[in-house]
Enzyme design. Structure first.
Site, mmCIF file in Angstrom:
data_model
loop_
_atom_site.group_PDB
_atom_site.id
_atom_site.type_symbol
_atom_site.label_atom_id
_atom_site.label_comp_id
_atom_site.label_asym_id
_atom_site.label_seq_id
_atom_site.Cartn_x
_atom_site.Cartn_y
_atom_site.Cartn_z
ATOM 1 N N LYS A 49 -0.052 -8.303 12.795
ATOM 2 C CA LYS A 49 -1.092 -7.262 12.338
ATOM 3 C C LYS A 49 -2.526 -7.760 13.007
ATOM 4 O O LYS A 49 -2.831 -8.824 13.048
ATOM 5 C CB LYS A 49 -0.953 -7.482 10.785
ATOM 6 N N THR A 57 0.787 -0.932 -0.091
ATOM 7 C CA THR A 57 -0.077 -0.028 -0.120
ATOM 8 C C THR A 57 0.926 1.309 0.383
ATOM 9 O O THR A 57 0.477 2.382 -0.458
ATOM 10 C CB THR A 57 -0.922 0.080 1.172
ATOM 11 N N TYR A 65 -8.219 0.431 -4.148
ATOM 12 C CA TYR A 65 -6.808 0.975 -4.655
ATOM 13 C C TYR A 65 -6.058 -0.217 -5.193
ATOM 14 O O TYR A 65 -6.435 -1.390 -4.944
ATOM 15 C CB TYR A 65 -6.062 1.798 -3.667
ATOM 16 N N GLU A 72 -3.112 -29.750 27.031
ATOM 17 C CA GLU A 72 -4.080 -30.616 27.103
ATOM 18 C C GLU A 72 -4.061 -31.964 26.069
ATOM 19 O O GLU A 72 -4.730 -32.868 26.034
ATOM 20 C CB GLU A 72 -5.460 -30.081 26.593
ATOM 21 N N THR A 93 1.696 -4.598 4.250
ATOM 22 C CA THR A 93 1.525 -5.024 5.910
ATOM 23 C C THR A 93 0.774 -6.395 5.848
ATOM 24 O O THR A 93 1.173 -7.040 6.877
ATOM 25 C CB THR A 93 0.709 -3.873 6.507
ATOM 26 N N ASP A 94 0.287 -6.795 4.842
ATOM 27 C CA ASP A 94 -0.567 -8.061 5.186
ATOM 28 C C ASP A 94 0.327 -9.299 5.546
ATOM 29 O O ASP A 94 -0.211 -9.816 6.263
ATOM 30 C CB ASP A 94 -1.283 -8.328 3.899
HETATM 31 N N1 GLU Z 1 -2.743 -6.262 0.749
HETATM 32 C C1 GLU Z 1 -1.859 -5.035 0.674
HETATM 33 C C2 GLU Z 1 -0.514 -5.616 0.957
HETATM 34 O O1 GLU Z 1 -0.159 -6.181 1.980
HETATM 35 C C3 GLU Z 1 -2.580 -3.910 1.604
HETATM 36 C C4 GLU Z 1 -1.872 -4.124 2.736
HETATM 37 C C5 GLU Z 1 -0.921 -2.751 3.077
HETATM 38 O O2 GLU Z 1 0.052 -2.656 2.598
HETATM 39 O O3 GLU Z 1 -1.203 -2.107 4.130
HETATM 40 O O4 GLU Z 1 0.311 -5.212 0.212
#
Ligand code: GLU
Length: 333
Positions: free
Chosen positions: A165, A13, A26, A290, A92-93
């Site tokens: 995340k 992103t 986007y 367990e 971020t994913d």
């Molecule tokens: N799906 C995107 C990625 O991981 C969106 C998450 C992001 O970058 O914030 O590249």
């Protein structure tokens, strides 16, 4: 003289463009590394910056091929005396998976920082430019050394072992719930709270031989998600598809129903490596709580979530290793 920092861009992103500044939809991976560097005021006051494009994808499309190229390029660059640190921009994913992979395969005490953004480059209040500014400041800071691969997002400095995340859209998405933050950074000024205590980077046994050619073919390890009335034959599907190991994203303390325990134990007896992790976002998975791990031949992930446990198991299986040794790796890394 200012330190030299190389920015390795992979997409996400932070390099994304939306059709309008106030629209959720986007496309990731549209801005290149040169444009990204130009969009951050005063970056050149922190360091001498160069950029390279490793990939330009949403991080859901990061592959092990990209990860291996990235790790090897970082090791090549950090071998040079005139390079002081690396910043990797990334979606971020899957950032926590890449950070943990690099934490195990980067063979240098110099600083590697990952960053990204939750909002595309042209969105209202885009968070990418300040994140990149802070990431470069941390990469250039001698106090950041020896803390393993770091992730700088939203003024926080996380360790690769601990971050996860937690929110699909908020800029405050990353938390380090088990071990806490490594530090904070505010407009380039950092404060550090701790050194990560698990083994990493140049002290990791995976890093020294990792980037020798040919690149290793990583074995297949699958993640199977536990739930009420979980079908036990999911394990059979993975094994039939060639998995050498399976990580169970277990309920609570790494649990699964009795039918799945029985099937997984059968597969463990046939030489498949079964790791119990948890679908719960925080806490550790302990041996013989367990589930009778000793009797079933299972390994527990300790502090690693399923995605990171998969990466450690894949690297561990690159050479012949026994179950007990792999359990020790889960306590060490
Ligand atoms: N799906 C995107 C990625 O991981 C969106 C998450 C992001 O970058 O914030 O590249």
């Amino acid at each position: 003289m200012k330190p030299s920092i190389v920015i390795l861009a992979t997409g996400g992103t932070i390099a994304g463009i939306s059709q309008a500044p106030a629209q959720a939809g986007y496309r990731p991976g549209k801005v290149d590394v040169r444009q990204m560097i130009q969009s951050v005021p005063d970056l050149d006051k922190l360091a001498r910056i160069t950029g390279e494009q490793i990939a330009n994808v949403g991080s859901q499309d990061i592959s092990f091929d990209i990860l291996i190229r990235l790790a090897c390029r970082i090791n090549q660059l950090l071998n040079q005396n005139d390079i002081h640190g690396i910043v990797v921009t990334h979606g971020t994913d899957t950032m926590e998976e890449t950070a943990f992979f690099l934490n195990l395969t980067v063979n240098s005490p110099k600083t590697v920082v990952m960053t990204g953004a939750m909002r595309p480059a042209n969105a209202i209040s885009a968070d990418g430019p300040l994140n990149l500014f802070n990431a470069v400041a941390v990469a250039a800071d001698p106090d950041a050394r020896e803390r393993g691969v770091l992730v700088v997002m939203n003024d926080r400095i996380h360790g690769a072992h601990s971050l996860t995340k937690t929110n699909t859209t908020s800029v405050e998405t990353f938390l380090s719930p088990v071990n806490g933050l490594v530090g904070t950074v505010n407009y380039g000024k950092s404060v550090y709270f701790r050194y990560p205590f698990r083994r990493h980077t140049h002290l990791s046994e995976f890093s020294s031989r990792f980037c020798q050619f040919p690149y290793p073919a990583l074995p297949r390890v699958d993640i199977v998600y536990a739930c009420i009335d979980m079908p036990p034959d999911l394990i059979d599907c993975s094994v039939a598809c060639g998995a050498a190991g399976i990580v169970i994203a277990g309920d609570g303390n790494g649990n699964m129903n009795q039918a799945t325990v029985k099937n997984a134990a059968k597969k463990a007896a046939q030489g498949i490596f079964i790791v119990r992790s948890s679908r719960v976002p925080t806490g550790t998975v302990g041996r013989n709580v367990e589930v009778d791990d000793d009797a079933c031949g299972f390994i527990v992930s300790d502090e690693l979530n399923p995605a990171k446990a998969r990466i450690l198991l894949m690297l561990a299986l690159l050479k012949p290793t026994g179950r007990q040794q792999i359990q020790q790796l889960f306590y060490a890394y």
